[in-house]
Design a protein around this motif. Structure first.
Motif, short mmCIF file in Angstrom:
data_model
loop_
_atom_site.label_atom_id
_atom_site.label_comp_id
_atom_site.label_asym_id
_atom_site.label_seq_id
_atom_site.Cartn_x
_atom_site.Cartn_y
_atom_site.Cartn_z
N GLN A 19 -13.04 37.33 -4.38
CA GLN A 19 -13.83 38.22 -3.88
C GLN A 19 -14.64 38.20 -2.47
OE1 GLN A 19 -16.92 38.69 -6.96
NE2 GLN A 19 -16.11 40.05 -8.05
N GLY A 20 -14.90 39.07 -2.17
CA GLY A 20 -15.50 38.83 -0.57
C GLY A 20 -15.28 39.88 0.83
N GLY A 21 -13.99 40.46 -0.11
CA GLY A 21 -14.00 41.98 0.80
C GLY A 21 -12.94 41.12 2.05
N GLN A 22 -13.43 42.10 3.50
CA GLN A 22 -13.01 41.44 4.66
C GLN A 22 -12.97 40.21 5.53
OE1 GLN A 22 -13.70 45.21 6.38
NE2 GLN A 22 -11.82 45.98 6.30
N LYS A 23 -14.56 40.09 4.86
CA LYS A 23 -15.05 38.76 5.61
C LYS A 23 -14.06 37.43 4.72
CE LYS A 23 -18.00 36.36 7.41
NZ LYS A 23 -17.91 35.55 8.64
N VAL A 24 -13.88 38.11 3.35
CA VAL A 24 -13.33 36.57 3.47
C VAL A 24 -12.04 36.50 4.10
CG1 VAL A 24 -12.41 35.71 0.98
CG2 VAL A 24 -14.64 36.32 1.24
#
Length: 138
Positions: A38-43
């Protein structure tokens, strides 16, 4: 200037623990990789996951619990120290003591202990029934 985005007290505590266990920054190999989950684009865009390798003990630690790389660096060092402490102290380490405590709590009670607990419960319920006011008759 502090190395980690935490209070100066926490940083001092970490450095003191590192000194206590004779862990220097030179012994630690630090790499950054992309986190997973999890974390989306940032990850997916940044390499915020920290991997530490402590050469003398050959321990590897991976931390990606925060989105911030600097915070993960701090937490990874904490995890590494916990591992070293657990290895050195064995049963005396805090982690091991906590595991033992949970094991004792989950262990089945002996028949005698069960009977004692039930006896105390029954006595308590009798006390409570005696405290009640007598029922009114109509």
């Amino acid at each position: 200037m502090s190395k980690f985005p935490v209070s100066s007290n926490k940083e001092k505590e970490l450095l003191a623990r590192m000194k206590q266990w004779n862990i220097s920054e030179d012994d630690i190999e630090e790499t950054f990789v992309r986190a997973q989950g999890q974390g989306g684009q940032k990850v997916n865009k940044t390499s915020s996951c920290v991997m530490l390798y402590h050469r003398p003990t050959r321990f590897r630690v991976k931390c990606q619990s925060e989105r911030s790389r600097a915070m993960n660096r701090f937490l990874a060092r904490r995890i590494l120290l916990d591992k070293v402490e657990q290895k050195e102290l064995g049963k005396q380490s805090k982690k091991q003591q906590q595991i033992e405590k949970v094991r004792r709590q989950k262990r089945k009670r002996s028949k005698r202990a069960k009977e004692k607990i039930l006896k105390e419960k029954k006595e308590q319920s009798q006390k409570k029934t005696l405290r009640k006011p007598p029922a009114k008759e109509e």
